[in-house]
Write a protein that holds these residues in place. Structure first.
Motif, PDB file in Angstrom:
ATOM      1  N   PRO A 293      27.368  -8.265   0.730  1.00  0.00           N
ATOM      2  CA  PRO A 293      27.049  -9.205   1.814  1.00  0.00           C
ATOM      3  C   PRO A 293      25.722  -8.934   2.500  1.00  0.00           C
ATOM      4  N   ASP A 294      25.314  -7.674   2.567  1.00  0.00           N
ATOM      5  CA  ASP A 294      24.061  -7.325   3.236  1.00  0.00           C
ATOM      6  C   ASP A 294      23.032  -6.744   2.269  1.00  0.00           C
ATOM      7  N   GLY A 295      23.254  -6.928   0.968  1.00  0.00           N
ATOM      8  CA  GLY A 295      22.330  -6.372  -0.008  1.00  0.00           C
ATOM      9  C   GLY A 295      22.364  -4.854  -0.017  1.00  0.00           C
ATOM     10  N   VAL A 296      21.268  -4.262  -0.451  1.00  0.00           N
ATOM     11  CA  VAL A 296      21.138  -2.801  -0.448  1.00  0.00           C
ATOM     12  C   VAL A 296      20.601  -2.385   0.911  1.00  0.00           C
ATOM     13  N   ILE A 297      21.330  -1.533   1.599  1.00  0.00           N
ATOM     14  CA  ILE A 297      20.982  -1.229   2.983  1.00  0.00           C
ATOM     15  C   ILE A 297      20.457   0.188   3.161  1.00  0.00           C
ATOM     16  N   GLY A 298      20.212   0.876   2.084  1.00  0.00           N
ATOM     17  CA  GLY A 298      19.658   2.222   2.196  1.00  0.00           C
ATOM     18  C   GLY A 298      19.909   3.034   0.949  1.00  0.00           C
ATOM     19  N   ARG A 299      19.647   4.316   1.048  1.00  0.00           N
ATOM     20  CA  ARG A 299      19.834   5.256  -0.044  1.00  0.00           C
ATOM     21  C   ARG A 299      20.834   6.330   0.384  1.00  0.00           C
ATOM     22  N   THR A 300      21.490   6.914  -0.607  1.00  0.00           N
ATOM     23  CA  THR A 300      22.492   7.942  -0.321  1.00  0.00           C
ATOM     24  C   THR A 300      21.952   9.352  -0.515  1.00  0.00           C
ATOM     25  N   ASP A 301      20.671   9.467  -0.851  1.00  0.00           N
ATOM     26  CA  ASP A 301      20.128  10.774  -1.216  1.00  0.00           C
ATOM     27  C   ASP A 301      20.281  11.815  -0.109  1.00  0.00           C
ATOM     28  N   ASP A 302      19.970  11.421   1.122  1.00  0.00           N
ATOM     29  CA  ASP A 302      20.097  12.326   2.265  1.00  0.00           C
ATOM     30  C   ASP A 302      21.104  11.727   3.239  1.00  0.00           C
ATOM     31  N   ARG A 303      22.152  12.451   3.504  1.00  0.00           N
ATOM     32  CA  ARG A 303      23.171  11.927   4.405  1.00  0.00           C
ATOM     33  C   ARG A 303      23.758  13.066   5.233  1.00  0.00           C
ATOM     34  N   LEU A 304      24.205  12.692   6.409  1.00  0.00           N
ATOM     35  CA  LEU A 304      24.832  13.633   7.323  1.00  0.00           C
ATOM     36  C   LEU A 304      26.185  13.065   7.737  1.00  0.00           C
ATOM     37  N   LYS A 305      27.087  13.928   8.119  1.00  0.00           N
ATOM     38  CA  LYS A 305      28.337  13.450   8.691  1.00  0.00           C
ATOM     39  C   LYS A 305      28.275  13.731  10.189  1.00  0.00           C
ATOM     40  N   ILE A 306      28.277  12.651  10.973  1.00  0.00           N
ATOM     41  CA  ILE A 306      28.186  12.732  12.435  1.00  0.00           C
ATOM     42  C   ILE A 306      29.489  12.201  13.024  1.00  0.00           C
ATOM     43  N   TYR A 330       9.955   7.372  12.387  1.00  0.00           N
ATOM     44  CA  TYR A 330      11.103   7.725  13.217  1.00  0.00           C
ATOM     45  C   TYR A 330      11.492   9.182  12.993  1.00  0.00           C
ATOM     46  N   ALA A 331      12.261   9.706  13.924  1.00  0.00           N
ATOM     47  CA  ALA A 331      12.791  11.065  13.822  1.00  0.00           C
ATOM     48  C   ALA A 331      14.267  11.038  14.176  1.00  0.00           C
ATOM     49  N   VAL A 332      15.058  11.760  13.395  1.00  0.00           N
ATOM     50  CA  VAL A 332      16.491  11.885  13.640  1.00  0.00           C
ATOM     51  C   VAL A 332      16.794  13.343  13.966  1.00  0.00           C
ATOM     52  N   SER A 375       5.263   6.079  22.163  1.00  0.00           N
ATOM     53  CA  SER A 375       4.026   5.500  21.639  1.00  0.00           C
ATOM     54  C   SER A 375       3.535   6.244  20.407  1.00  0.00           C
ATOM     55  N   GLU A 376       3.807   7.540  20.343  1.00  0.00           N
ATOM     56  CA  GLU A 376       3.375   8.328  19.187  1.00  0.00           C
ATOM     57  C   GLU A 376       4.337   9.495  18.979  1.00  0.00           C
ATOM     58  N   LEU A 377       4.845   9.600  17.749  1.00  0.00           N
ATOM     59  CA  LEU A 377       5.766  10.689  17.413  1.00  0.00           C
ATOM     60  C   LEU A 377       5.000  11.978  17.168  1.00  0.00           C
ATOM     61  N   ASP A 378       5.542  13.062  17.639  1.00  0.00           N
ATOM     62  CA  ASP A 378       4.946  14.359  17.312  1.00  0.00           C
ATOM     63  C   ASP A 378       5.252  14.733  15.868  1.00  0.00           C
ATOM     64  N   GLU A 379       6.477  14.432  15.421  1.00  0.00           N
ATOM     65  CA  GLU A 379       6.882  14.786  14.063  1.00  0.00           C
ATOM     66  C   GLU A 379       8.019  13.868  13.632  1.00  0.00           C
ATOM     67  N   SER A 380       7.925  13.322  12.424  1.00  0.00           N
ATOM     68  CA  SER A 380       8.978  12.457  11.905  1.00  0.00           C
ATOM     69  C   SER A 380       9.885  13.263  10.981  1.00  0.00           C
ATOM     70  N   GLY A 381      11.000  12.627  10.575  1.00  0.00           N
ATOM     71  CA  GLY A 381      11.906  13.297   9.655  1.00  0.00           C
ATOM     72  C   GLY A 381      13.286  13.459  10.230  1.00  0.00           C
ATOM     73  N   VAL A 382      14.141  14.188   9.496  1.00  0.00           N
ATOM     74  CA  VAL A 382      15.529  14.390   9.872  1.00  0.00           C
ATOM     75  C   VAL A 382      15.773  15.877  10.083  1.00  0.00           C
ATOM     76  N   VAL A 383      16.311  16.222  11.237  1.00  0.00           N
ATOM     77  CA  VAL A 383      16.597  17.611  11.577  1.00  0.00           C
ATOM     78  C   VAL A 383      18.051  17.732  11.984  1.00  0.00           C
ATOM     79  N   ASP A 384      18.776  18.640  11.323  1.00  0.00           N
ATOM     80  CA  ASP A 384      20.172  18.906  11.667  1.00  0.00           C
ATOM     81  C   ASP A 384      20.251  20.303  12.267  1.00  0.00           C
ATOM     82  N   GLU A 385      20.478  20.353  13.574  1.00  0.00           N
ATOM     83  CA  GLU A 385      20.491  21.642  14.279  1.00  0.00           C
ATOM     84  C   GLU A 385      21.917  22.061  14.658  1.00  0.00           C
ATOM     85  N   ARG A 386      22.910  21.538  13.978  1.00  0.00           N
ATOM     86  CA  ARG A 386      24.288  21.822  14.380  1.00  0.00           C
ATOM     87  C   ARG A 386      24.826  23.137  13.836  1.00  0.00           C
ATOM     88  N   TYR A 387      24.188  23.674  12.789  1.00  0.00           N
ATOM     89  CA  TYR A 387      24.804  24.830  12.117  1.00  0.00           C
ATOM     90  C   TYR A 387      23.830  26.010  12.094  1.00  0.00           C
TER      91      TYR A 387
END
Length: 387
Positions: A293-306, A330-332, A375-387
């Motif tokens: 219904p929504d086409g391809v909405i992303g990739r599964t290569d990098d995923r987190l469980k939140i 963006y930054a996560v 207005s401007e990101l210092d650093e983009s990417g995905v960071v998991d600091e839970r563990y």
């Protein structure tokens, strides 16, 4: 999920695949005999084909790999950092042309329509496959290929072209040169999965119809919209589609979100069985048809469980693309203060944070705890600091 006719074709396809060393060995290792497949549940016990399996097969049986079929057309597809050969026999090419012609007819392309095809003809061959389908349909094809938007726009104006087929980003460049058509078919990049992009494309090209088409060089087509622009119907004559949990590989129910797995229904050269595409989508049954219904909405290569929910960062850019003021960067950041998961998404540019929060929550199926626009990101990417 599929009827007995599909299952019978799958059994034939498994037997055909088992003639190649890649699948002969994989089936033997799994204790699978293709002639014993009697149900859909039996089929889902067949091992997956991973991109890494193909890479290993090319390394062991290079340069063609064990899926090589003598006398087939050889083109290429990216595989990691390399290019992998693809094989299409004459029977494959004829069948692909017929199936794709039916798909294009459902989009509304008619015999005699003039079509600009901007997919590449060289090396990868996607343009060639669609060209054959358009000729099968009876359309007049202009093999423009990618690269020169000014030339494409000039050809559209000079020859009163009806249809444009190609990557959405290149189509926008052609539109900027002043081109208009009646129908646009977009593929190869995110299109209708980006909120508002269809409407933007229709306005730019002044077209009545703009549809999404989903396929890969390995499996073309997988699914496509019709002229009704209401979701991508799986092309069951050519591709058998499943959704699985990216972590466990377990089949998912309709309506759940997971990884697209495809199997050729009829293919002699380079047959693929339960091939994991890495594409993220949902499936639903609509009037007997399987629909993304929504086409391809992303990739599964990098995923987190939140908070117990699978979160796919690769789904974020499609949401950001729907906001004109955002750069797409963006930054996560995932943290766990007080033993509770906390999800922060920071985006670069200008946008209303409440509107962005709502759009992200709808697409990601999880509500971020904090959405910030800077207005401007210092650093983009995905960071998991839970563990």
């Amino acid at each position: 999920m599929y009827d007995s006719n599909v299952l019978a074709d799958l059994t034939d396809q498994l037997e055909r695949a088992s003639e190649h060393e890649l699948y002969s060995q994989a089936f033997a290792d799994a204790g699978i005999d293709p002639t014993d497949i009697e149900s859909w549940e039996d089929f889902q016990q067949v091992p997956f084909t991973e991109p890494s399996d193909l890479k290993a097969d090319f390394d062991d049986y290079g340069p063609e790999g064990s899926l090589y079929t003598e006398g087939a057309m050889i083109s290429f597809s990216p595989l990691g950092d390399d290019l992998a050969p693809m094989f299409d026999t004459q029977a494959d090419l004829d069948y692909e042309a017929k199936v794709n012609a039916d798909v294009l007819a459902d989009i509304g392309i008619e015999p005699g329509d003039r079509v600009i095809n901007t997919f590449g003809y060289h090396l990868f061959g996607t343009g060639y496959l669609l060209h054959r389908a358009l000729e099968e349909l009876g359309a007049e094809v202009f093999p423009i290929g990618p690269g020169d938007s000014e030339q494409a726009a000039g050809t559209i104006e000079q020859f009163d072209v009806d249809v444009l087929i190609g990557n959405p980003s290149f189509a926008m460049k052609i539109a900027e040169e002043g081109a208009t058509v009646e129908t646009f078919v977009g593929a190869g990049e995110p299109f209708t999965s980006i909120p508002g992009f269809r409407e933007e494309m229709k306005a730019a090209l002044d077209c009545e119809t703009a549809v999404d088409y989903f396929g890969s060089r390995q499996v073309l087509p997988i699914a496509s919209e019709t002229a009704q622009e209401d979701g991508l119907s799986v092309v069951e004559e050519y591709a058998i589609v499943e959704l699985v949990d990216p972590d466990t590989g377990e089949p998912l129910e309709l309506g759940e979100r997971g990884e697209v797995v495809v199997t050729h229904r009829h293919k002699e050269g380079f047959p693929l069985v339960r091939y994991r595409t890495g594409d993220l989508a949902e499936l639903e049954r609509r009037d007997g048809d399987l629909v993304l219904p929504d086409g391809v909405i992303g990739r599964t290569d990098d995923r987190l469980k939140i908070k117990g929910v699978k979160f796919y960062p690769e789904a974020v850019p499609a949401v950001l693309a729907g906001f004109d003021g955002l750069t797409g960067e963006y930054a996560v950041r995932a943290t766990r203060p007080d033993s509770t998961d906390h999800l922060e998404i920071t985006c670069e540019g200008k946008a209303d944070e409440d509107d962005l929060d709502a759009a992200l929550s709808e697409r990601l199926l999880i509500s971020p705890d904090e959405v910030t626009v800077v207005s401007e990101l210092d650093e983009s990417g995905v960071v998991d600091e839970r563990y």
